[in-house]
Motif scaffolding. Sequence first.
Motif: not given
Length: 341
Positions: A201-203, A227-232, A258-264
């Motif tokens: 899923s996109t989550a 899917s462009k985003y995956g997990y954010v 896909k997984a991206v961590f932003i400001n974590c």
Amino acid sequence: MKRGLLILFYCSIVILLNCSIASAASLTSHISYLKSQYDITVAQDGTGNYKTVQEAINAVPDFRKVTTTIFIKNGVYKEKLNLSASKQFVKMIGESAEKTILTFDDWAQRKNAFGEEKGTSGSASFYIYGSQFSAENITFQNTAGPVGQAVALFVAGDKAKFINCRMLGFQDTLYTYGYASRQYYYKCYIEGTVDFIFGSSTAVFDECEIFCKSAGYITASSSPDTSKYGYVFLNSKILGDVPANSYYLGRPWRPYAKAVFINCDLGKIIKAEGWDNWGKESNEKTAFYAEYNSTGSGANPKARVAWSHQLNEITVREYTLDKIFNGWNPKEMAADAQIKK
């Protein structure tokens, strides 16, 4: 003198009676207001409409086009739950996140009635297939323990929202099932061991706390190539009670993960290399793993694997809720929930 005292006494009685009537009316009005907030109440002590959560789910009319709100009083509800695709716009509100617990104890190798293993998907404590589902102040749990895959929450419905909820388990705690499902987690607590956030899923995990219980991998995305985003992960904290350098941010369950961590805020438990290719070099060419502005002792951009990415001020602009969810913005609902608390 006596007559004056008698009159004063009677006046006092009248005032007290009026106050009592007013108080009773006010209390009745308050109770009616509270009842009007919810369509269905679940309480194990019999003070609600139903004693079990599944009974409440079953009572929701199929394909209803408006929200059905289910209030669940504090208690440990040991039930294997299923919210079918025909149960749309269901909103569950727990009395408190710590004391309203929906739990079961299945695991992948456990046998069903025919002597067959249930498998990962069959191990879930709660299945959510209905679209537009939302939950607030609830714990979703699998108590099977460290016995392999044991899913606490299986989410397949589109536009699913979880606010101030807890997902507790070990391996495979949260299964974000189905590439067509968009899911939003706000101020949630999610714990586990190996691949404990996984699926296609996109989550988005917004201001969440991710707690690692032993060495392993946080995410195991199986995003399709479409899917462009995956997990954010946005503005979230990654913590754990394990030794430093014990956890990968993720590994690809499928090639286009896909997984991206932003400001974590990444704790010391995160391995310097950050990501794992699941033993396949070919995954390095297809998976997309990235970070932006990571902080904490686990933030180490220079030491990350060469095939991962560091976003910049321009590329990070692609990660807004509106873009990630293709026009669906669940943030308004989350803000409303915070105001009502």
